[in-house]
Design a protein around this motif. Structure first.
Motif, PDB file in Angstrom:
ATOM      1  N   ASP A 126       0.834  -1.206   0.000  1.00  8.44           N
ATOM      2  CA  ASP A 126       0.000   0.000   0.000  1.00  8.44           C
ATOM      3  C   ASP A 126       0.863   1.248   0.000  1.00  8.44           C
ATOM      4  O   ASP A 126       0.579   2.224  -0.711  1.00  8.44           O
ATOM      5  N   ARG A 197      -2.444  -1.861  -8.028  1.00  8.77           N
ATOM      6  CA  ARG A 197      -3.535  -2.010  -7.058  1.00  8.77           C
ATOM      7  C   ARG A 197      -4.260  -3.340  -7.269  1.00  8.77           C
ATOM      8  O   ARG A 197      -4.685  -3.995  -6.311  1.00  8.77           O
ATOM      9  N   ARG A 200      -2.112  -6.048  -5.797  1.00  7.45           N
ATOM     10  CA  ARG A 200      -2.198  -5.996  -4.338  1.00  7.45           C
ATOM     11  C   ARG A 200      -3.494  -6.645  -3.853  1.00  7.45           C
ATOM     12  O   ARG A 200      -3.501  -7.414  -2.887  1.00  7.45           O
TER      13      ARG A 200
END
Length: 233
Positions: A126, A197, A200
């Motif tokens: 993050d 993203r 992730r």
């Protein structure tokens, strides 16, 4: 110790001369007597340096004829291969080859990481995506590349296999250079942030197959961006 240093000096010099093309593919190296004279070292030192070059696949020793430079595809010294490709290779092809290699290694690493990743790793991912967003907004390509590389380093380490990050480490400099070229394009930055993203999220799901596909999709997007915005090929 002193002779070992001399061997390393002769080895490094000959390797650099081969990589630079002074001795092209299939060309002979200077004879032992000439190398002894050039480097002002003993025959034993020259022979040991040649043995290492032979072990790394850069040269072949033909008994009774001499020592000859092998094609690059025969080399087993990764630093030498990287240096040769960086100085003599086609940049566009090098980028494509790097993406293929990353696909082989990083997709598998992502699959393993999804099964082993912890909260601290996810927090680190993050943080790197946030750093990429901030760098993109500030048009700071160097910071963007650092965060991009750091994101992937977290994934490699989170695979839990100690060999994986070690295999990638020798390529860090050439990967950073390739990233700097593509990350200078704002559209590529935007795509990279979205894809990171997604990677992730797939890792956080614990689904190895989904993480593998998310990483593969990211690399496919990178390859398409490279073709569309950089190489135009």
């Amino acid at each position: 110790m002193a002779r070992r240093l001399l061997v390393d000096d002769v080895l490094d010099s000959l390797r650099e001369r081969i990589v630079a093309g002074e001795f092209p593919e299939h060309a002979p190296l200077p004879g032992e007597h000439e190398l002894v004279s050039q480097y002002e070292v003993s025959r034993v030192t020259v022979r040991e340096a040649i043995k290492v070059l032979h072990a790394q696949g850069l040269v072949r020793i033909e008994r009774g004829r001499g020592t000859y430079v092998n094609p690059t595809r025969s080399w087993t010294s990764l630093p030498a291969v990287i240096q040769a490709l960086s100085t003599q290779g086609d940049p566009a092809q090098i980028s494509r080859d790097l993406l293929e290699m990353r696909g082989i290694l990083e997709c598998g690493a992502a699959q393993l990481a999804a099964e082993r990743i912890g909260p601290e790793d996810l927090a680190a991912l993050d943080a790197q995506v946030t750093a990429m967003e901030e760098a993109s907004a500030a048009a700071d390509v160097e910071a963007f590349v650092r965060a991009d590389l750091a994101f992937h380093a977290v994934v490699l380490a989170a695979s839990g296999n100690p060999f994986v990050p070690v295999l990638m480490e020798p390529l860090s400099a050439v990967l950073a250079a390739a990233r700097a070229e593509t990350s200078a394009v704002p559209q590529i930055q935007a795509h990279a942030i979205v894809e990171h993203r997604r990677v992730r999220a797939a890792l956080a799901s614990g689904d190895g197959a989904a993480a593998r596909e998310a990483m593969a999709a990211h690399l496919r997007q990178t390859a398409e961006d490279l073709r569309r915005y950089v190489t135009h090929a």
